[in-house]
Design a protein around this motif. Structure first.
Motif: not given
Lengths: 392, 392
Positions: B74-75, B78-81, B208, B211-213, B221, B241
């Motif tokens: 996921l990272s 672009g989804l930092r997680c 992307t 959620c990443a934005y 997600y 989150s």
């Protein structure tokens, strides 16, 4: 949080079991807390013959051959049942969740044994159930008390664990089973019978499902392969009276489409093989020995501290303490001595039926660890009883 | 029935998909109805290395190594997680069910794309959601319309499938993804992003996660391994989150304790291996060819009957019919010609946004069957259009 969650989430209690299990799984802790089968007794899993056919999506109801074998097994217990009344579930816990979805709105009355299975309480509570407890006696619940409670509370269903009950170990007599069924039939009250321990049996006792004695009342029977094979596969099942079944299948479909096919395929092969009966006999031999070891250790260390009966099957001893000990506080002390048990409090559906008690699992630890752990535990409890006496 | 079920059961719609899928799975039927991956492309399942360690009960959150690999993936999108924000689910469908449990009471407003995933509608409906639809355009939903709907309806969450949407095949542009995220952040509205098709991609496009934005709005997600490996294993996942995560884990625990460990163990091994990328590339090559075959066949047979765009990824063509055909009636006719599709009606969350449409799956049938089936289908639809014209 600024956003809204469902009212359901307000009823999510603190996850006591989760927290306890995490602590007790630390190396070096002798744990009587969980309900874990002994890993060294679990059968080898061999998926070579079934892997290729288990890849695609499958039917929500489960694999046809497995459903047929389950129906055959239930009929052998006296519960006349067709394969098309059997649903394979993602563990027996999912069966409990589906029952909650099927029956419970906010405030829906539910009757249960007191004490009863903690995770069923948590699950039904999330859906908003209003609990009414039926005190457990040696022979099961009292049929007259059941009838009075049904008339008074008009429950959506009655949830019972008649064989080797969790946590009490109680196994209903055949007379109690028949009397309970008669009350349910007379009042048309649905029965949810949870029967995950039925094949773990160490002394002769009555095990005919109460559902088998019903003639008119609707029923859901919950079964498990977790206690007798490999819980990590997450394969359980339910059977129900025909009118309820289509509703349950739709709820299953919207919950997870269907249960993992690979576990179903392996179980289909295993329970139809000669190995299955041999495996059960061996497992029950080992568990009977561990039960006996715990019984002897308890007689030596807990006489005067608690009252209990050695269970005829299942996974647990249930100790009713003779003094009013705070068992949650006692657990914290026990953990400092590297021994763990399950406090009795959370197993009671209503507060005014509570009494101080411990649940002790005997399937997971070796006989040596059982000896050692019960000795440690009695010291902790003796200290707590003295403290209770001094401060009380 | 004389006994009471939950109000939930009143909202269980007739199981159209189930009925259709059962018919279409009869041998000889060319089916574009389901969303089945091609079985001949699925990887071999080899459990030898992981069977023994998968037998005991496991953690509700999922296997630690698999959670770490998912977080890493996921990272990369672009989804930092972190791994501790990842929950392994019993298929992505369970993620949808957990979202329903988390957010929805009777009457809770929910915003969704119109049309949207049928099984999400069914699941959320069971919990009592009140639906409000956001019409899908070529670039995604309109951010201004989203904002107006949020202000008006104050939804508990917005459910979107931004990449290769089911059923429309729509893939949001990057500008639309950013604009949608900005509206959700501004209004503090939780996003549920369902992303099961993201790795099935045949033409360059923005993928992307929305959620990443997000910078402030809560999010869930939902991801799947079913479309790219073996759906029969029932292993999916969600990430959320941090504030939402503990609630979701408790709901997971009461739903089925944890997901089957054997499927998790195999996936942990497979997605960390070099074979995974090779497998994806091969699968996408075959699916791209099937998409192209269907596109050519549609151009030949459906021009004048319907409007559509070839999807850049995913599993479906979505055909908007130019005449007002009863597609359920058309399906019945089609089945007599041994060809099946999915009628568009049930994908619309609200009735007044409906238009006549078909969903056609292109992943499961071979190119030859696709050619043949699209020809047959155009004959059926042409007949139905004539009938509509005569009787209209």
């Amino acid at each position: 949080m600024t956003h809204r969650l469902s009212r359901r989430t307000e009823r999510l209690t603190s996850s006591l079991i989760r927290d306890i299990l995490q602590i007790t799984q630390q190396p070096g802790v002798i744990s009587f807390a969980g309900g874990l089968p002994a890993e060294e007794l679990m059968p080898d899993l061999d998926f070579d013959a079934c892997a290729a056919d288990s890849r695609q999506y499958g039917p929500s109801e489960g694999e046809p051959r497995l459903r047929a074998l389950i129906a055959q097994g239930l009929s052998g217990l006296g519960l006349r049942c067709q394969a098309d009344q059997v649903l394979v579930t993602t563990g027996s816990q999912q069966g409990i969740d589906l029952v909650g979805k099927l029956f419970i709105d906010e405030g829906t009355p539910v009757l249960l044994e007191s004490p009863t299975y903690l995770a069923a309480l948590q699950c039904f509570r999330v859906y908003g159930a209003a609990f009414h407890g039926l005190p457990l006696q040696v022979e099961g619940i009292d049929p007259d008390a059941l009838k009075a409670a049904i008339v008074r509370h008009r429950p959506a269903f009655v949830y019972l664990i008649p064989s080797f009950q969790n946590p009490s170990g109680c196994c209903y007599t055949d007379a109690a089973r028949r009397a309970v069924a008669a009350v349910l039939d007379e009042t048309g009250t649905p029965l949810v019978e949870d029967d995950p321990y039925r094949d773990l049996v160490y002394s002769p006792c009555d095990r005919t499902p109460v559902c088998a004695y019903l003639e008119r009342a609707p029923w859901v029977y919950l079964g498990s392969f977790s206690k007798i094979t490999a819980p990590g596969l997450r394969v359980g099942y339910l059977a129900s009276s025909p009118a309820l079944f289509p509703w349950i299948v739709r709820l299953k479909q919207s919950s997870d489409l269907h249960t993992s096919r690979i576990g179903q395929a392996w179980l289909t092969h295993f329970i139809a093989s000669d190995d299955f009966e041999k495996h059960l006999a061996h497992m029950n031999g080992v568990y009977a020995e561990r039960r006996n070891t715990m019984q002897f250790a308890l007689v030596r260390h807990f006489s005067g501290l608690a009252e209990w009966s050695a269970p005829a099957g299942g996974l647990f001893f249930w100790l009713r303490l003779v003094e009013d000990v705070d068992t949650l506080a006692a657990l914290k002390v026990a953990l400092t001595h590297d021994v763990a048990f399950m406090p009795g409090e959370p197993f009671f559906p209503v507060a005014d039926q509570r009494y101080p008690a411990l649940r002790l699992n005997f399937s997971h630890a070796t006989p040596e660890k059982i000896e050692q752990g019960i000795g440690l535990l009695s010291e902790v409890l003796s200290q707590c009883c003295e403290t209770a006496f001094v401060t009380g």
